[in-house]
Design a protein around this motif. Structure first.
Motif, PDB file in Angstrom:
ATOM      1  N   ARG A 188      41.076   5.571 -21.610  1.00 58.77           N
ATOM      2  CA  ARG A 188      42.235   4.681 -21.493  1.00 58.77           C
ATOM      3  C   ARG A 188      41.988   3.712 -20.341  1.00 58.77           C
ATOM      4  NH1 ARG A 188      47.950   7.412 -20.559  1.00 58.77           N
ATOM      5  NH2 ARG A 188      47.455   8.202 -22.640  1.00 58.77           N
ATOM      6  N   ASP A 189      42.244   2.427 -20.606  1.00 59.42           N
ATOM      7  CA  ASP A 189      42.107   1.392 -19.575  1.00 59.42           C
ATOM      8  C   ASP A 189      40.719   1.403 -18.921  1.00 59.42           C
ATOM      9  OD1 ASP A 189      44.777   0.667 -20.013  1.00 59.42           O
ATOM     10  OD2 ASP A 189      45.504   2.144 -18.555  1.00 59.42           O
ATOM     11  N   GLY A 190      39.711   1.626 -19.747  1.00 64.40           N
ATOM     12  CA  GLY A 190      38.338   1.570 -19.247  1.00 64.40           C
ATOM     13  C   GLY A 190      37.871   2.810 -18.519  1.00 64.40           C
ATOM     14  N   LYS A 191      38.711   3.858 -18.474  1.00 61.62           N
ATOM     15  CA  LYS A 191      38.315   5.105 -17.826  1.00 61.62           C
ATOM     16  C   LYS A 191      38.492   6.262 -18.797  1.00 61.62           C
ATOM     17  CE  LYS A 191      39.300   3.707 -13.068  1.00 61.62           C
ATOM     18  NZ  LYS A 191      40.022   4.058 -11.813  1.00 61.62           N
ATOM     19  N   VAL A 192      37.748   7.333 -18.557  1.00 57.89           N
ATOM     20  CA  VAL A 192      37.805   8.503 -19.428  1.00 57.89           C
ATOM     21  C   VAL A 192      38.228   9.707 -18.597  1.00 57.89           C
ATOM     22  CG1 VAL A 192      36.541   9.978 -21.036  1.00 57.89           C
ATOM     23  CG2 VAL A 192      35.956   7.540 -20.861  1.00 57.89           C
ATOM     24  N   GLY A 193      39.199  10.450 -19.102  1.00 57.70           N
ATOM     25  CA  GLY A 193      39.670  11.636 -18.403  1.00 57.70           C
ATOM     26  C   GLY A 193      39.521  12.884 -19.250  1.00 57.70           C
ATOM     27  N   VAL A 194      39.642  14.032 -18.600  1.00 59.40           N
ATOM     28  CA  VAL A 194      39.625  15.321 -19.291  1.00 59.40           C
ATOM     29  C   VAL A 194      41.075  15.668 -19.614  1.00 59.40           C
ATOM     30  CG1 VAL A 194      38.965  17.752 -19.170  1.00 59.40           C
ATOM     31  CG2 VAL A 194      37.591  16.021 -17.966  1.00 59.40           C
ATOM     32  N   THR A 195      41.427  15.558 -20.906  1.00 65.98           N
ATOM     33  CA  THR A 195      42.818  15.724 -21.320  1.00 65.98           C
ATOM     34  C   THR A 195      43.061  17.031 -22.069  1.00 65.98           C
ATOM     35  OG1 THR A 195      42.325  14.426 -23.312  1.00 65.98           O
ATOM     36  CG2 THR A 195      43.229  13.243 -21.413  1.00 65.98           C
ATOM     37  N   GLY A 196      42.044  17.866 -22.152  1.00 65.04           N
ATOM     38  CA  GLY A 196      42.189  19.149 -22.836  1.00 65.04           C
ATOM     39  C   GLY A 196      40.882  19.908 -22.782  1.00 65.04           C
ATOM     40  N   ARG A 197      40.889  21.066 -23.379  1.00 62.36           N
ATOM     41  CA  ARG A 197      39.678  21.881 -23.396  1.00 62.36           C
ATOM     42  C   ARG A 197      38.594  21.170 -24.210  1.00 62.36           C
ATOM     43  NH1 ARG A 197      39.113  26.150 -19.783  1.00 62.36           N
ATOM     44  NH2 ARG A 197      37.167  27.188 -20.347  1.00 62.36           N
ATOM     45  N   ILE A 198      37.409  21.077 -23.662  1.00 59.69           N
ATOM     46  CA  ILE A 198      36.310  20.348 -24.307  1.00 59.69           C
ATOM     47  C   ILE A 198      35.641  21.238 -25.347  1.00 59.69           C
ATOM     48  CG2 ILE A 198      34.024  19.345 -23.905  1.00 59.69           C
ATOM     49  CD1 ILE A 198      35.196  18.506 -21.108  1.00 59.69           C
ATOM     50  N   ALA A 227      36.595  14.076 -14.670  1.00 59.28           N
ATOM     51  CA  ALA A 227      37.567  14.957 -14.009  1.00 59.28           C
ATOM     52  C   ALA A 227      38.265  14.281 -12.845  1.00 59.28           C
ATOM     53  CB  ALA A 227      36.873  16.234 -13.535  1.00 59.28           C
ATOM     54  N   THR A 228      37.600  13.352 -12.195  1.00 60.38           N
ATOM     55  CA  THR A 228      38.250  12.640 -11.090  1.00 60.38           C
ATOM     56  C   THR A 228      39.267  11.616 -11.592  1.00 60.38           C
ATOM     57  OG1 THR A 228      36.371  11.103 -10.998  1.00 60.38           O
ATOM     58  CG2 THR A 228      36.350  12.957  -9.460  1.00 60.38           C
ATOM     59  N   THR A 229      39.162  11.241 -12.878  1.00 62.01           N
ATOM     60  CA  THR A 229      40.164  10.362 -13.490  1.00 62.01           C
ATOM     61  C   THR A 229      41.387  11.160 -13.926  1.00 62.01           C
ATOM     62  OG1 THR A 229      38.483   8.797 -14.253  1.00 62.01           O
ATOM     63  CG2 THR A 229      40.602   8.765 -15.397  1.00 62.01           C
ATOM     64  N   GLN A 230      41.147  12.257 -14.609  1.00 60.56           N
ATOM     65  CA  GLN A 230      42.230  13.143 -15.063  1.00 60.56           C
ATOM     66  C   GLN A 230      41.621  14.500 -15.379  1.00 60.56           C
ATOM     67  OE1 GLN A 230      44.404  11.684 -18.455  1.00 60.56           O
ATOM     68  NE2 GLN A 230      45.851  13.379 -18.479  1.00 60.56           N
ATOM     69  N   LEU A 231      42.348  15.565 -15.098  1.00 58.39           N
ATOM     70  CA  LEU A 231      41.819  16.902 -15.344  1.00 58.39           C
ATOM     71  C   LEU A 231      42.924  17.830 -15.824  1.00 58.39           C
ATOM     72  CD1 LEU A 231      39.349  18.782 -15.242  1.00 58.39           C
ATOM     73  CD2 LEU A 231      40.010  19.371 -12.888  1.00 58.39           C
ATOM     74  N   LYS A 232      42.789  18.310 -17.069  1.00 57.51           N
ATOM     75  CA  LYS A 232      43.692  19.304 -17.626  1.00 57.51           C
ATOM     76  C   LYS A 232      42.885  20.475 -18.177  1.00 57.51           C
ATOM     77  CE  LYS A 232      47.546  16.291 -18.977  1.00 57.51           C
ATOM     78  NZ  LYS A 232      48.396  15.861 -20.114  1.00 57.51           N
ATOM     79  N   ASP A 233      43.499  21.649 -18.156  1.00 57.17           N
ATOM     80  CA  ASP A 233      42.950  22.871 -18.764  1.00 57.17           C
ATOM     81  C   ASP A 233      41.722  23.428 -18.053  1.00 57.17           C
ATOM     82  OD1 ASP A 233      44.994  22.758 -20.553  1.00 57.17           O
ATOM     83  OD2 ASP A 233      43.802  22.028 -22.227  1.00 57.17           O
ATOM     84  N   TYR A 234      41.402  22.911 -16.890  1.00 58.84           N
ATOM     85  CA  TYR A 234      40.354  23.471 -16.041  1.00 58.84           C
ATOM     86  C   TYR A 234      40.917  23.617 -14.633  1.00 58.84           C
ATOM     87  CZ  TYR A 234      37.192  22.495 -19.898  1.00 58.84           C
ATOM     88  OH  TYR A 234      36.601  22.471 -21.142  1.00 58.84           O
ATOM     89  N   LYS A 235      40.361  24.540 -13.866  1.00 62.29           N
ATOM     90  CA  LYS A 235      40.923  24.874 -12.556  1.00 62.29           C
ATOM     91  C   LYS A 235      40.794  23.724 -11.565  1.00 62.29           C
ATOM     92  CE  LYS A 235      39.732  29.740 -13.223  1.00 62.29           C
ATOM     93  NZ  LYS A 235      38.845  30.851 -12.771  1.00 62.29           N
TER      94      LYS A 235
END
Length: 318
Positions: free
Chosen positions: A61-71, A117-125
Motif C-alpha cells: 500500500r502506498d509504495g510500501k509492503v507490510g506483514v498483514t497476516g501469517r505468511i 515488518a518495519t512497515t507493519q507487523l501482524k501475527d508475529y511477536k
C-alpha cells in the motif's frame, strides 16, 4: 591462453518506459548493447520489496509492503511477478535470436522480512521473531524452484545480512534451509547465487558464514574504497575448500556524476588482483557492486561501458 570473463548486472536498472513490456525490452536491449552475457529483467515492474506483495501475508500500500497476516506459500506460483517477467525476457530474447542467460533476483527472507515488518507487523511477536523469516523462506522456495526448473540463474538478494538485520548465523542458516529443500537445484551448475553487498570486513565472522552457504556463487562487492576492503578476504585456498565461485562486483554504483565513476585503469587493476587471488576458474562473472535502480540512466550507461572496456582490457593483458 585467452579467456572470456562473463558480464552481468546485479539486477535492477532505472525504469525505462511507461509500458512495462516496453520497459523490460529496453532493459534487455541496454544490457545487450554493453555485451552482458547474463541479462535480467531490470526489475522494471517494482522495487525489490514490492515485487513480493503477492505472497500471502504481505500487503502493499502506498509504495510500501507490510506483514498483514501469517505468511504462507502462494497458491499459484506461475502468477508471481518474477516468473511473469522472466518469461517476458526469455520470449524477447527468443524473438531477437539471442541465447544469453537470464538471471532473476529473489529478495531473501532476511531483507524482505525486516523491511516489511518495519512497515507493519501482524501475527508475529516482533521483528526478531524467527518464525517470520522461516515462513518467508518457505514461501519463496516454490518460486526459486520454478525459476531453476526453467533454467534461470537465480540470485537470492540479501543486503540485509551485511546490514545485520538478523544475527548473521541465523540469516545464513535460513538461506541454507531454502537451498537444502530445492528440488530443481543442480549443485555445481552455477545457477544459484547469493548477493550480499557492503563491507563484509566489519563483521569478522560473516565471510566464513557466507562461504558455508549451500549455493554455487557468492556475488559480492569489491569496487570503490569501502567495498574494496573485501578484496583482502579472497584467496584461492578458501574457495578450494568450499567449491564456491565469485560474482565479482568490480565498480561502484554510488557515483553522482560521470566524472566520479571509477577510472578504467582502477577497474582493470581490481579485476586482475581478484583473478590473481582466486584463480580465473573461480570467477563466475563480473558485475557492478550493486543494483542500478536509483542511478540516473546516463551514469548507468557509463558504468556499464566502463565495465565492458575494463573487462576487455583485463582479458587482453592477462
Amino acid at each position: 591462453m585467452s579467456y572470456q570473463i562473463k558480464k552481468t548486472i546485479v539486477g535492477s536498472l532505472p525504469r525505462l518506459d511507461d509500458s512495462l513490456e516496453a520497459s523490460i525490452e529496453r532493459a534487455v536491449d541496454l544490457q545487450l548493447r554493453y555485451g552482458l552475457d547474463i541479462v535480467t529483467e531490470g526489475e522494471q515492474r517494482a522495487d525489490m520489496i514490492s515485487y513480493f506483495d503477492q505472497i500471502p501475508g504481505l500487503t502493499g500500500r502506498d509504495g510500501k509492503v507490510g506483514v498483514t497476516g501469517r505468511i504462507s506459500r502462494p497458491n499459484h506460483v506461475e502468477d508471481l511477478y518474477k516468473l511473469r517477467d522472466f518469461k517476458l525476457v526469455t520470449e524477447y530474447l527468443k524473438q531477437k535470436k539471442m541465447e544469453n542467460g537470464v538471471k532473476i533476483g529473489v529478495t531473501g527472507p532476511t531483507t524482505l522480512g525486516l523491511t516489511c515488518a518495519t512497515t507493519q507487523l501482524k501475527d508475529y511477536k516482533s521483528v526478531a521473531d524467527l518464525e517470520l523469516y522461516e515462513d518467508l523462506a518457505s514461501a519463496l522456495k516454490p518460486l526459486i524452484d520454478e525459476l531453476l526448473r526453467l533454467d534461470a540463474y537465480v540470485q537470492i538478494d540479501e543486503p540485509g545480512i551485511s546490514a545485520k538485520f538478523l544475527d548473521p548465523l541465523q540469516a545464513t542458516k535460513i538461506i541454507n534451509e531454502i537451498a537444502g529443500d530445492l528440488k530443481q537445484y543442480r549443485r555445481g551448475s552455477g545457477k544459484l547465487s547469493v548477493h550480499v553487498c557492503g563491507n563484509l570486513t566489519r563483521t569478522p565472522e560473516l565471510f566464513g558464514l557466507l562461504n558455508g552457504l549451500d549455493v554455487d556463487v557468492l556475488s559480492l562487492a569489491f569496487g570503490g574504497k569501502t567495498e574494496g576492503q573485501n578484496v583482502g578476504l579472497l584467496s584461492d585456498s578458501v574457495f578450494d575448500r568450499s567449491g564456491k565461485k565469485i560474482g565479482f562486483g568490480c565498480i561502484s554504483v554510488t557515483s553522482s556524476t560521470i566524472n566520479a565513476i571509477e577510472p578504467a585503469e582502477n577497474v582493470v587493476k581490481l579485476l586482475k588482483d581478484g583473478i590473481r587471488k582466486i584463480g580465473i576458474e573461480r570467477l563466475a562473472y563480473v558485475h557492478p557492486n550493486c543494483g542500478l535502480r536509483n542511478t540516473p540512466l546516463n551514469i548507468t550507461e557509463q558504468i556499464l561501458d566502463r565495465m565492458k572496456t575494463s573487462v576487455e582490457e583485463a582479458e587482453r593483458t592477462k
